[in-house]
Design a protein around this motif. Sequence first.
Motif, PDB file in Angstrom:
ATOM      1  N   ILE A   1      59.251  24.749  31.008  1.00 55.36           N
ATOM      2  CA  ILE A   1      58.608  23.368  32.449  1.00 55.36           C
ATOM      3  C   ILE A   1      60.107  22.747  31.782  1.00 55.36           C
ATOM      4  N   PRO A   2      60.467  22.378  33.000  1.00 54.49           N
ATOM      5  CA  PRO A   2      61.938  21.273  33.285  1.00 54.49           C
ATOM      6  C   PRO A   2      61.491  20.621  31.934  1.00 54.49           C
ATOM      7  N   THR A   3      62.648  19.220  32.336  1.00 56.34           N
ATOM      8  CA  THR A   3      62.582  17.949  31.596  1.00 56.34           C
ATOM      9  C   THR A   3      64.070  17.561  31.685  1.00 56.34           C
ATOM     10  N   PRO A   4      63.605  16.409  32.039  1.00 55.41           N
ATOM     11  CA  PRO A   4      64.768  15.474  32.285  1.00 55.41           C
ATOM     12  C   PRO A   4      66.443  15.610  31.741  1.00 55.41           C
ATOM     13  N   ILE A   5      67.215  15.132  33.134  1.00 56.35           N
ATOM     14  CA  ILE A   5      68.522  15.794  32.811  1.00 56.35           C
ATOM     15  C   ILE A   5      69.495  14.797  32.220  1.00 56.35           C
ATOM     16  N   GLY A   6      68.745  13.619  32.532  1.00 60.57           N
ATOM     17  CA  GLY A   6      69.284  12.129  31.964  1.00 60.57           C
ATOM     18  C   GLY A   6      68.125  10.601  31.319  1.00 60.57           C
ATOM     19  N   ASN A   7      67.687  10.283  32.536  1.00 56.93           N
ATOM     20  CA  ASN A   7      66.571   9.449  32.461  1.00 56.93           C
ATOM     21  C   ASN A   7      64.948  10.231  32.038  1.00 56.93           C
ATOM     22  N   LEU A   8      64.686   9.339  31.116  1.00 55.25           N
ATOM     23  CA  LEU A   8      63.245  10.450  30.182  1.00 55.25           C
ATOM     24  C   LEU A   8      62.579  10.131  31.133  1.00 55.25           C
TER      25      LEU A   8
ATOM     26  N   THR B   1      66.737  16.746  19.598  1.00 56.29           N
ATOM     27  CA  THR B   1      66.976  15.952  21.232  1.00 56.29           C
ATOM     28  C   THR B   1      65.314  16.444  22.142  1.00 56.29           C
ATOM     29  N   SER B   2      64.856  17.427  21.465  1.00 58.31           N
ATOM     30  CA  SER B   2      63.273  17.103  22.452  1.00 58.31           C
ATOM     31  C   SER B   2      62.092  16.588  21.639  1.00 58.31           C
ATOM     32  N   ARG B   3      62.408  15.922  20.402  1.00 62.52           N
ATOM     33  CA  ARG B   3      61.886  15.574  19.616  1.00 62.52           C
ATOM     34  C   ARG B   3      61.781  14.141  20.149  1.00 62.52           C
ATOM     35  N   ILE B   4      62.640  13.381  20.954  1.00 62.48           N
ATOM     36  CA  ILE B   4      63.302  11.935  21.868  1.00 62.48           C
ATOM     37  C   ILE B   4      61.814  11.869  22.504  1.00 62.48           C
ATOM     38  N   LEU B   5      62.412  13.353  23.783  1.00 61.30           N
ATOM     39  CA  LEU B   5      61.339  13.418  24.701  1.00 61.30           C
ATOM     40  C   LEU B   5      60.042  13.424  24.537  1.00 61.30           C
ATOM     41  N   LEU B   6      59.582  14.277  23.849  1.00 58.30           N
ATOM     42  CA  LEU B   6      57.738  14.292  23.136  1.00 58.30           C
ATOM     43  C   LEU B   6      57.770  12.652  22.694  1.00 58.30           C
TER      44      LEU B   6
ATOM     45  N   CYS C   1      55.110  27.407  25.330  1.00 59.26           N
ATOM     46  CA  CYS C   1      56.263  26.056  26.963  1.00 59.26           C
ATOM     47  C   CYS C   1      57.247  26.652  26.264  1.00 59.26           C
ATOM     48  N   VAL C   2      58.364  27.270  26.771  1.00 58.42           N
ATOM     49  CA  VAL C   2      59.730  26.790  26.687  1.00 58.42           C
ATOM     50  C   VAL C   2      60.306  26.088  27.791  1.00 58.42           C
ATOM     51  N   ILE C   3      60.794  24.572  26.889  1.00 61.26           N
ATOM     52  CA  ILE C   3      61.766  23.167  27.956  1.00 61.26           C
ATOM     53  C   ILE C   3      63.093  23.901  26.588  1.00 61.26           C
ATOM     54  N   SER C   4      64.111  23.220  27.446  1.00 62.21           N
ATOM     55  CA  SER C   4      65.705  23.575  27.112  1.00 62.21           C
ATOM     56  C   SER C   4      65.675  21.967  26.707  1.00 62.21           C
ATOM     57  N   ASP C   5      67.118  21.510  26.348  1.00 59.92           N
ATOM     58  CA  ASP C   5      67.424  20.136  26.370  1.00 59.92           C
ATOM     59  C   ASP C   5      68.031  19.424  27.448  1.00 59.92           C
ATOM     60  N   ALA C   6      67.754  19.920  28.130  1.00 57.85           N
ATOM     61  CA  ALA C   6      67.744  19.510  29.341  1.00 57.85           C
ATOM     62  C   ALA C   6      67.713  20.082  30.689  1.00 57.85           C
ATOM     63  N   GLY C   7      66.983  20.330  32.238  1.00 58.85           N
ATOM     64  CA  GLY C   7      66.973  20.497  33.051  1.00 58.85           C
ATOM     65  C   GLY C   7      65.619  21.859  33.115  1.00 58.85           C
ATOM     66  N   THR C   8      66.052  22.851  33.407  1.00 59.46           N
ATOM     67  CA  THR C   8      64.938  24.173  34.458  1.00 59.46           C
ATOM     68  C   THR C   8      65.590  25.033  33.045  1.00 59.46           C
ATOM     69  N   PRO C   9      64.799  25.238  31.797  1.00 63.05           N
ATOM     70  CA  PRO C   9      64.974  26.896  30.639  1.00 63.05           C
ATOM     71  C   PRO C   9      65.158  27.515  32.072  1.00 63.05           C
TER      72      PRO C   9
ATOM     73  N   PRO D   1      58.426  23.185  38.999  1.00 64.45           N
ATOM     74  CA  PRO D   1      59.252  22.731  39.507  1.00 64.45           C
ATOM     75  C   PRO D   1      59.835  21.235  38.884  1.00 64.45           C
ATOM     76  N   GLY D   2      60.694  21.039  38.823  1.00 63.93           N
ATOM     77  CA  GLY D   2      61.182  19.877  37.804  1.00 63.93           C
ATOM     78  C   GLY D   2      62.516  19.766  37.787  1.00 63.93           C
ATOM     79  N   ALA D   3      63.552  18.922  37.252  1.00 62.48           N
ATOM     80  CA  ALA D   3      64.352  18.116  37.326  1.00 62.48           C
ATOM     81  C   ALA D   3      65.301  19.285  37.252  1.00 62.48           C
ATOM     82  N   SER D   4      66.780  19.431  37.652  1.00 65.93           N
ATOM     83  CA  SER D   4      67.535  20.179  37.599  1.00 65.93           C
ATOM     84  C   SER D   4      68.587  20.103  38.294  1.00 65.93           C
ATOM     85  N   ALA D   5      70.592  19.545  36.996  1.00 64.98           N
ATOM     86  CA  ALA D   5      71.112  19.239  38.462  1.00 64.98           C
ATOM     87  C   ALA D   5      72.079  20.093  39.562  1.00 64.98           C
TER      88      ALA D   5
END
Length: 266
Positions: free
Chosen positions: A5-12, A36-41, A76-84, A108-112
């Motif tokens: 799962i992609p996560t935000p690269i900046g804006n949550l 880092t992930s806890r902030i988003l969750l 689920c696998v997530i990274s600190d930001a973007g697509t794992p 699909p989702g956030a990627s720089a």
Amino acid sequence: MLTLIPTPIGNLEDITLRALRILRESDLIACEDTRTSRILLDKYEIHTKLVSFHLHNENLKVESLLQELRSGKNICVISDAGTPGISDPGWILLKRAIEENLEVDVLPGASALIPGILLSGLSPQPFVFLGFPPEKNSERVRLFESVKALEITLCFYISPHKAEKQISEMREIFGERSCALVREISKLHQESIRGNFADILSRLAEGLKGEFVLVVEGCENSSDDSWQSEAEDLLRDGESVKNIAELLSGKFGVKKNLVKKFLLQK
């Protein structure tokens, strides 16, 4: 089931409704940094259990995560930001799960990568993504040498503390080229620095910080010169250099600037 799962690269806010739903419904979330992930969750009131899964422990954690998947758990696998899986942990686990015919998905989702290419102003297609340049100098030089003749747009992720050295190496191997350094995508200080290698290096000398995407124009030395005779014929017929460049660019796929340069030397 395993889901990357992609996560935000900046804006949550840069996360999909589907991603949030699956994160809530999963049994376990493997993440790079639990803090880092806890902030988003926490922002989205998601209380699924987190487990650390980063580049330094990826190989150690794969077996235990596979065992959870085999037992029917949804992970689920997530990274600190973007697509794992793209310059981030996740690919090894995904590959192993596919090899074992376990159910997998990638959202699909956030990627720089794509915003970086489009914000560069350079041709978005075709392009080749080369990730972070190798750490070893010899491997890095070998990579740059192998792609310097490509006539397609090159895209790199660059670490800020290595940017000046690595871009200087590119300039030496590629020669001066149009390029863009896009930094802090989706963040408050997002910026697109366009020009050539010299311009980028000048700005880096000022102490730029952040996450960098470097986009470099492809080589202009086309090996197919079949367009040149047609360009000369059109010029003799009184067609403007601009119109000839546009016409032949569409017909032969040659860069407009190369056509203009060729004709202006006549």
